[in-house]
Design an enzyme around this catalytic site. Structure first.
Site, short mmCIF file in Angstrom:
data_model
loop_
_atom_site.label_atom_id
_atom_site.label_comp_id
_atom_site.label_asym_id
_atom_site.label_seq_id
_atom_site.Cartn_x
_atom_site.Cartn_y
_atom_site.Cartn_z
N TYR A 66 33.21 17.33 49.14
CA TYR A 66 33.64 17.25 47.75
C TYR A 66 32.43 17.24 46.81
O TYR A 66 32.37 18.01 45.84
CB TYR A 66 34.47 15.99 47.54
CG TYR A 66 34.95 15.80 46.12
CD1 TYR A 66 36.08 16.46 45.65
CD2 TYR A 66 34.26 14.97 45.24
CE1 TYR A 66 36.52 16.29 44.35
CE2 TYR A 66 34.68 14.79 43.93
CZ TYR A 66 35.81 15.45 43.49
OH TYR A 66 36.23 15.30 42.20
N SER A 68 32.03 16.64 38.51
CA SER A 68 32.20 15.23 38.86
C SER A 68 30.84 14.55 38.82
O SER A 68 29.80 15.20 39.01
CB SER A 68 32.79 15.09 40.26
OG SER A 68 32.71 13.76 40.72
#
Length: 252
Positions: free
Chosen positions: A158, A144
């Site tokens: 995350y 990401s």
């Protein structure tokens, strides 16, 4: 440089979101697909949709919870036996639950950490065992743009797991450098999926179809690491690295 065509592609977390979107794009390209996820009913519907797009491809689906690590090895091996060879394995399964550290949400943070990193490690082990044995293959990890630095609140764990994914991918790539085994790490920017459909006012967000097309194009190029869609994330990821922490606090 000529890139090998990867005919048989395994995708984890394929029942929805980015996994489903990538499967649809690869079906249009005539690739055979090995798809796994927890929600078998969704996989069965996706299989029908894929065969409508291209009835000449082979599609196989299996139930898999990537946190059941021994099942990961079993399912990957079953797919490998069924297809005769796996040319590309995309480690897409993940989750985005979480909260600021110390606010009583340890279980949610633990689940995200285990699913996004420990379970990915199991998938990488299973995939690389297959590739090492056949001395060929393309491992794809989905990281990401958040991997480039720390973020606050629900993004804290995350982002940390995605940074770990990026680092792990680089380590595997170095380990098999100058062999027929390739390793790519894809860093999606903000793509609208079920994971973030409740979040409003996300800058530069694109819909699932646009995002998945960009991801598939990047995967096909087999670069070591890339940020997608390339605009604006090929530039913004560098700016994020040097943005003052106080500005990051206001953004997240």
């Amino acid at each position: 440089m000529m890139v090998t065509k990867r005919q048989t592609i395994l995708i984890t977390g394929a029942s929805s979101g980015l996994g489903k979107g990538m499967a649809l794009e690869f079906a249009k390209m005539g690739r055979d697909l090995a798809l796994c996820a927890r929600r078998v009913d969704r996989l069965e519907l996706l299989e029908q949709e894929l065969l409508l797009i291209n009835p000449n491809i082979k599609v196989s689906t299996k139930e898999l919870d990537v946190n059941q690590h021994q099942d990961v090895f079993r399912v990957f091996d079953e797919f490998n036996s069924e297809f005769g060879q796996l040319d590309r394995i995309i480690l897409n399964a993940g989750m985005g639950k979480g909260a600021a550290i110390g606010t009583g949400r340890f279980e949610a943070n633990r689940q995200t950490a285990e699913t996004n990193f420990v379970a990915l490690l199991a998938q990488a082990e299973a995939a690389m065992a297959i590739f090492r044995k056949q001395n060929a293959g393309h491992l794809v990890t989905i990281s990401s743009v958040s991997a480039v630095r720390g973020f606050r609140r629900a993004m804290t764990v995350y982002a940390a797991t995605k940074a770990a994914v990026t680092s792990l991918s680089e380590g595997i790539r170095i380990d098999v450098m100058d062999t027929p085994i390739k390793v790519s790490c894809i860093h999606p920017g903000f793509i609208r999926t079920e994971l973030n459909e409740h979040v409003d006012k996300v800058p530069f967000i694109v819909d699932t179809k646009v995002g998945c097309r960009a991801m598939v194009a990047a995967i096909e190029a087999e670069k070591a690491s890339c940020f997608v869609p390339s605009w604006p994330w090929a530039v913004l990821n560098w700016l994020l690295r040097i943005t003052p922490s106080r500005w990051i606090r206001q953004m997240s």
